[in-house]
Write a protein that holds these residues in place. Structure first.
Motif, PDB file in Angstrom:
ATOM      1  N   PRO A 135     118.247  40.344  26.461  1.00 55.89           N
ATOM      2  CA  PRO A 135     118.652  40.641  27.836  1.00 55.89           C
ATOM      3  C   PRO A 135     117.497  40.416  28.803  1.00 55.89           C
ATOM      4  N   GLY A 136     117.841  39.910  29.972  1.00 56.46           N
ATOM      5  CA  GLY A 136     116.852  39.781  31.035  1.00 56.46           C
ATOM      6  C   GLY A 136     116.641  41.122  31.710  1.00 56.46           C
ATOM      7  N   SER A 137     115.883  41.123  32.754  1.00 54.77           N
ATOM      8  CA  SER A 137     115.636  42.344  33.507  1.00 54.77           C
ATOM      9  C   SER A 137     116.921  42.754  34.234  1.00 54.77           C
ATOM     10  N   VAL A 185     117.579  35.893  28.530  1.00 54.81           N
ATOM     11  CA  VAL A 185     116.447  34.966  28.544  1.00 54.81           C
ATOM     12  C   VAL A 185     116.085  34.590  27.114  1.00 54.81           C
ATOM     13  N   GLY A 186     115.359  33.503  26.988  1.00 59.06           N
ATOM     14  CA  GLY A 186     114.844  33.082  25.698  1.00 59.06           C
ATOM     15  C   GLY A 186     113.375  33.425  25.590  1.00 59.06           C
ATOM     16  N   VAL A 187     112.981  33.879  24.428  1.00 61.30           N
ATOM     17  CA  VAL A 187     111.609  34.290  24.190  1.00 61.30           C
ATOM     18  C   VAL A 187     111.120  33.672  22.885  1.00 61.30           C
TER      19      VAL A 187
END
Length: 122
Positions: free
Chosen positions: A78-80, A88-90
């Motif tokens: 999850p993003g902010s 998002v991708g991490v």
């Protein structure tokens, strides 16, 4: 030097990946005294990596020449809250065997992880 193959990790790769992770973490711990490895660090990482193989929101790729010389872990998370995109991708981890030189291995692993993230809509 044999050409590298980048492929999805398999359960049989996990002991070697655990060794690469542990070696990397020993160096990280030496560089940052605030960190320390748990007594069962290897077992914990091995269990986590095994779960990543079956997880829809994670990918684990290896670079293989004559043996596995590196790996990368990418995740969708999850993003902010309140900020788009909502996920998002991490790139969560990347390690290469420090005992040899594998030209382009890191770049190829990052490319594979980015392609997987794009396939997830990231």
């Amino acid at each position: 030097m044999p050409a590298l193959t980048i492929r999805a990790a398999a359960p049989a790769d996990l002991p070697r990946l655990t060794d690469l992770w542990y070696e990397k973490m020993v160096l990280v711990q030496q560089a940052d005294s605030r960190l320390r490895l748990a007594p069962d660090a290897r077992a914990r990482w091995l269990a986590a990596a095994g779960s990543w193989l079956d997880e829809d929101r994670a990918s684990l790729y290896v670079a293989e020449g004559e043996s596995v010389v590196g790996y990368i872990v990418a995740r969708v998370q999850p993003g902010s809250p309140g900020v788009l995109p909502d996920q998002v991708g991490v790139i969560a981890e990347l390690a290469l065997d420090a005992h040899g030189y594998y030209p382009g291995a890191g770049r190829q692993l990052v490319s594979a992880a980015c392609a997987w993230l794009r396939s997830q809509g990231i």
